[in-house]
Design an enzyme around this catalytic site. Structure first.
Site, mmCIF file in Angstrom:
data_model
loop_
_atom_site.group_PDB
_atom_site.id
_atom_site.type_symbol
_atom_site.label_atom_id
_atom_site.label_comp_id
_atom_site.label_asym_id
_atom_site.label_seq_id
_atom_site.Cartn_x
_atom_site.Cartn_y
_atom_site.Cartn_z
ATOM 1 N N ARG A 109 33.542 32.693 -31.009
ATOM 2 C CA ARG A 109 33.760 31.335 -30.498
ATOM 3 C C ARG A 109 32.590 30.425 -30.838
ATOM 4 O O ARG A 109 32.791 29.275 -31.239
ATOM 5 C CB ARG A 109 34.020 31.350 -28.989
ATOM 6 C CG ARG A 109 35.383 31.932 -28.639
ATOM 7 C CD ARG A 109 35.621 31.982 -27.139
ATOM 8 N NE ARG A 109 34.625 32.844 -26.514
ATOM 9 C CZ ARG A 109 33.965 32.546 -25.401
ATOM 10 N NH1 ARG A 109 34.181 31.421 -24.767
ATOM 11 N NH2 ARG A 109 33.095 33.392 -24.889
ATOM 12 N N ASN B 289 38.961 33.136 -25.540
ATOM 13 C CA ASN B 289 39.372 34.532 -25.522
ATOM 14 C C ASN B 289 40.635 34.670 -24.686
ATOM 15 O O ASN B 289 40.858 33.899 -23.750
ATOM 16 C CB ASN B 289 38.288 35.404 -24.894
ATOM 17 C CG ASN B 289 37.060 35.525 -25.766
ATOM 18 O OD1 ASN B 289 37.116 35.345 -26.971
ATOM 19 N ND2 ASN B 289 35.936 35.824 -25.154
#
Length: 87
Positions: free
Chosen positions: A49, A67
């Site tokens: 990320r 996620n």
């Protein structure tokens, strides 16, 4: 300094690339486009990320990434068609 090692399978990368290319296959020109994506493989716990956010900032695109409980990463990239394609 944060160092992250991505352990993403080539299959996941290929699928993501194909999804983006398919979404971008229309004659978008300079239009603002949006692409949803989901990445499978070992993508949690490897700074995926943060890497995605850094790349998006470099390219000048926006969006989000998170996620999932299933162990994947989902997100959306928005911006100039060429920049989204590069992302």
């Amino acid at each position: 300094m944060i160092i992250c090692h991505l352990n993403v399978s080539w299959t996941s990368v290929l699928v993501l690339a194909l999804v983006i290319l398919f979404a971008m296959s229309s004659d978008a020109g300079d239009k603002y486009v949006s692409v949803d994506f989901e990445v499978f493989g070992d993508v949690q716990g490897v700074c995926f990320r943060m890497y995605t956010e850094a790349e998006a900032r470099k390219l000048g695109v926006t969006g989000w990434v998170k996620n999932t409980r299933q162990g994947t990463v989902v997100g959306q990239v928005q911006g100039n068609a060429e920049k989204v394609k590069e992302m």
